[in-house]
Enzyme design. Sequence first.
Site, PDB file in Angstrom:
ATOM      1  N   PHE A  36      57.485   8.215  62.084  1.00  0.00           N
ATOM      2  CA  PHE A  36      58.659   8.908  62.606  1.00  0.00           C
ATOM      3  C   PHE A  36      58.625   8.794  64.120  1.00  0.00           C
ATOM      4  O   PHE A  36      57.801   9.425  64.788  1.00  0.00           O
ATOM      5  CB  PHE A  36      58.703  10.382  62.205  1.00  0.00           C
ATOM      6  CG  PHE A  36      59.967  11.049  62.682  1.00  0.00           C
ATOM      7  CD1 PHE A  36      61.130  10.952  61.935  1.00  0.00           C
ATOM      8  CD2 PHE A  36      60.006  11.721  63.885  1.00  0.00           C
ATOM      9  CE1 PHE A  36      62.316  11.527  62.387  1.00  0.00           C
ATOM     10  CE2 PHE A  36      61.185  12.304  64.354  1.00  0.00           C
ATOM     11  CZ  PHE A  36      62.341  12.206  63.594  1.00  0.00           C
TER      12      PHE A  36
ATOM     13  N   ASP B  26      52.439   6.397  70.297  1.00  0.00           N
ATOM     14  CA  ASP B  26      53.453   7.450  70.313  1.00  0.00           C
ATOM     15  C   ASP B  26      52.724   8.786  70.248  1.00  0.00           C
ATOM     16  O   ASP B  26      52.366   9.265  69.181  1.00  0.00           O
ATOM     17  CB  ASP B  26      54.404   7.277  69.123  1.00  0.00           C
ATOM     18  CG  ASP B  26      55.456   8.385  69.044  1.00  0.00           C
ATOM     19  OD1 ASP B  26      55.336   9.382  69.786  1.00  0.00           O
ATOM     20  OD2 ASP B  26      56.374   8.259  68.210  1.00  0.00           O
TER      21      ASP B  26
ATOM     22  N   LYS C  36      58.368  15.953  74.187  1.00  0.00           N
ATOM     23  CA  LYS C  36      58.208  17.312  73.666  1.00  0.00           C
ATOM     24  C   LYS C  36      57.520  18.244  74.658  1.00  0.00           C
ATOM     25  O   LYS C  36      58.153  18.806  75.522  1.00  0.00           O
ATOM     26  CB  LYS C  36      57.502  17.275  72.322  1.00  0.00           C
ATOM     27  CG  LYS C  36      58.344  16.605  71.227  1.00  0.00           C
ATOM     28  CD  LYS C  36      57.827  16.875  69.848  1.00  0.00           C
ATOM     29  CE  LYS C  36      58.607  16.131  68.772  1.00  0.00           C
ATOM     30  NZ  LYS C  36      60.018  16.541  68.649  1.00  0.00           N
TER      31      LYS C  36
END
Length: 401
Positions: A141, A226, A255
Amino acid sequence: MSSTQDAIASAEAHSAHNYHPLPLVVASADGAWMTDIEGRRYLDMLAGYSALNFGHGHRRLIDAARAQLERVTLTSRAFHHDRFAEFCTRLAELCGKDMVLPMNTGAEAIETAVKTARKWGYEVKGVPDGHAKIVVAANNFHGRTTTIVSFSTDHEARDHYGPYTPGFEIVPYGDLTAMEAAVTAHTVAVLIEPIQGEAGVLVPPPGYLRGVRELTRERNVLFIADEIQSGLGRTGRTFACEHEGVVPDVYVLGKALGGGVVPVSAVVADRDVLGVFRPGEHGSTFGGNPLACAVGLEVVAMLRTGEYQQRAAELGEHLHAELGLLVGGGAVEAVRGRGLWAGVDIAPARGTGREISEKLMERGVLVKDTHGSTIRIAPPLVISKEDLDWGLEQLRAVLAG
């Protein structure tokens, strides 16, 4: 109807249904706790999918944002501003790299990393134009743009968004043999999550990340990590790659970099990688804006102390010890994770992940389900041990029926 029902009904009537939130409406939050519009308090055990690593309303972050709000919030990159250089310098130092390319969202940063890898492949490695390949892992994801869902194996994220972007090779996560077979002369990068978050907090087999690092170095391929969810303290280290002593060529961050205050993301790499960009070839109006840089600078300063990483490591050890006791009793089939991050597979007889999440909500604890039977636990790193134990007590009560 209650005020909660009214608010949800209004949202359902006037917003696209791209999410399925739990049925509460948050009005305020502080630290690890949120309060809804009817005054009920909830322990936040999700932390905005790691965007809120430092909790809600952390005073250092709010003060940094407020001070910048009074000065200047946006210049666009048409001009320099006085927070940009320091933000890029300090973030590069935290990562042990030369250069930073700031963006806004995680998906933007992944798109930027893809463009970086392709441009590096054509201009540095010498891959024929239009032939670059990037190897990714199944169950990944990385975001929801059309390019990113083109290499997703999640049908909900991918279906009916084609035609899909070519140039990606998907291999099983954790399988070094499959990855080695997939890397060819036209491969420019391997893009993986050091721990797969949305898939259920999947930790790869020991040695996997080291193997990826060795393979990419041998084949002259970029290793792009990531670390949008796994990075910036969540796993007990600044970066999840550190658990295997691995330094990738490229970090993708987001984030928690914005402290839960503003969206901030970045691609961080050495000059021989990010140096491929020249003026006009890539950009973002809001990327690296003064407000984002001010908050991001404070995040980096907080991480440099090491206290949040240590807290995640110590409380994470306690979290996993407690969750491990639930396995084998008929309610929990497996627990995975690292630091203050866990995926808990619920036995079907006890209900779906959504049902368990709703029952926990009724007891004042907020988590979120994924892939049907799994709940994710990722509290803010500032959570107290007492609050963490209370949350786990509620989980045990729900699982006991």
